[in-house]
Design an enzyme around this catalytic site. Structure first.
Site, mmCIF file in Angstrom:
data_model
loop_
_atom_site.group_PDB
_atom_site.id
_atom_site.type_symbol
_atom_site.label_atom_id
_atom_site.label_comp_id
_atom_site.label_asym_id
_atom_site.label_seq_id
_atom_site.Cartn_x
_atom_site.Cartn_y
_atom_site.Cartn_z
ATOM 1 N N LEU A 1 -44.918 -43.158 6.455
ATOM 2 C CA LEU A 1 -43.553 -42.745 6.176
ATOM 3 C C LEU A 1 -42.630 -43.908 6.488
ATOM 4 O O LEU A 1 -42.767 -44.562 7.517
ATOM 5 C CB LEU A 1 -43.192 -41.537 7.045
ATOM 6 C CG LEU A 1 -41.883 -40.830 6.758
ATOM 7 C CD1 LEU A 1 -41.905 -40.210 5.362
ATOM 8 C CD2 LEU A 1 -41.645 -39.750 7.795
ATOM 9 N N SER A 2 -41.708 -44.210 5.602
ATOM 10 C CA SER A 2 -40.860 -45.384 5.756
ATOM 11 C C SER A 2 -39.388 -45.004 5.708
ATOM 12 O O SER A 2 -38.979 -44.134 4.941
ATOM 13 C CB SER A 2 -41.161 -46.385 4.628
ATOM 14 O OG SER A 2 -40.209 -47.413 4.596
ATOM 15 N N LYS A 3 -38.608 -45.717 6.501
ATOM 16 C CA LYS A 3 -37.159 -45.504 6.476
ATOM 17 C C LYS A 3 -36.556 -45.990 5.167
ATOM 18 O O LYS A 3 -35.415 -45.701 4.861
ATOM 19 C CB LYS A 3 -36.500 -46.211 7.655
ATOM 20 C CG LYS A 3 -36.644 -47.722 7.619
ATOM 21 C CD LYS A 3 -36.082 -48.350 8.860
ATOM 22 C CE LYS A 3 -36.344 -49.849 8.857
ATOM 23 N NZ LYS A 3 -36.162 -50.451 10.144
ATOM 24 N N ARG A 4 -37.324 -46.710 4.397
ATOM 25 C CA ARG A 4 -36.819 -47.250 3.138
ATOM 26 C C ARG A 4 -37.044 -46.312 1.958
ATOM 27 O O ARG A 4 -36.742 -46.632 0.834
ATOM 28 C CB ARG A 4 -37.467 -48.609 2.866
ATOM 29 C CG ARG A 4 -36.993 -49.657 3.862
ATOM 30 C CD ARG A 4 -37.804 -50.932 3.784
ATOM 31 N NE ARG A 4 -37.420 -51.871 4.816
ATOM 32 C CZ ARG A 4 -37.884 -51.858 6.060
ATOM 33 N NH1 ARG A 4 -38.753 -50.952 6.428
ATOM 34 N NH2 ARG A 4 -37.483 -52.741 6.932
ATOM 35 N N GLN A 5 -37.592 -45.141 2.216
ATOM 36 C CA GLN A 5 -37.784 -44.159 1.162
ATOM 37 C C GLN A 5 -36.525 -43.309 1.040
ATOM 38 O O GLN A 5 -35.940 -42.940 2.056
ATOM 39 C CB GLN A 5 -39.005 -43.290 1.460
ATOM 40 C CG GLN A 5 -40.291 -44.095 1.411
ATOM 41 C CD GLN A 5 -41.458 -43.352 1.995
ATOM 42 O OE1 GLN A 5 -41.304 -42.604 2.941
ATOM 43 N NE2 GLN A 5 -42.628 -43.586 1.440
#
Length: 157
Positions: free
Chosen positions: A100-104
């Site tokens: 899971l990425s903060k950039r999604q």
């Protein structure tokens, strides 16, 4: 470039989530670059300098950074600085198994708020997806919806 000479000995530290961790950094890499040829510091060097001068007491980061902690602790020791406490948290994964990425786009608090997800429900989803609470030491216990105060009481560092 400026290199940081590392020892070939195993170093240990107490991870607030995983407990005692021992690692010999020289088994996987040589002396790391701490200042690049353009004069700029690398992440590992800048990271410990920033944390020291900002008086950071606890570092909470994903478990993929656990392997770098030994390097960071050696740098703290070289400066004769007291390191912060480290807690490495299990990663949250997407349905397809990727991190899971903060950039999604949908990983913003506003996304959950706009879609009617209650804050306590989101908190409990994250807590049950990760680890490090005393609840994780209990086997065969039905999942429970914890309050913020109940979670805070489980681990006090």
């Amino acid at each position: 470039m400026i290199f940081f000479q590392i020892s070939d000995q195993e170093e240990s530290f107490d991870d607030l989530v995983y407990g005692q961790i021992s690692y010999n950094i020289s088994l996987n890499e040589g002396d790391p670059v701490i200042v690049k040829s353009d004069g700029y510091p690398t992440y590992h060097f800048a990271n410990i300098v920033d944390d020291h001068f900002m008086n950071v007491s606890h570092v909470l980061r994903g478990v993929e950074w656990q392997i770098s902690t030994t390097k960071h602790l050696l740098l703290y020791r070289a400066f004769n600085w007291n390191p912060p406490k480290f807690a490495h948290l299990p990663l949250l994964m997407n349905a397809d198994g990727t991190k899971l990425s903060k950039r999604q786009g949908d990983v913003k608090i506003s996304y959950y708020r706009e879609n009617g997800i209650f804050p306590l429900a989101l908190l409990n989803f994250i807590v049950h997806s990760g680890g490090g609470f005393s609840k994780d030491l209990q086997r065969h216990v039905k999942p429970k919806c914890y309050t913020v105060n109940e979670l805070a009481e489980q681990n006090k560092y």
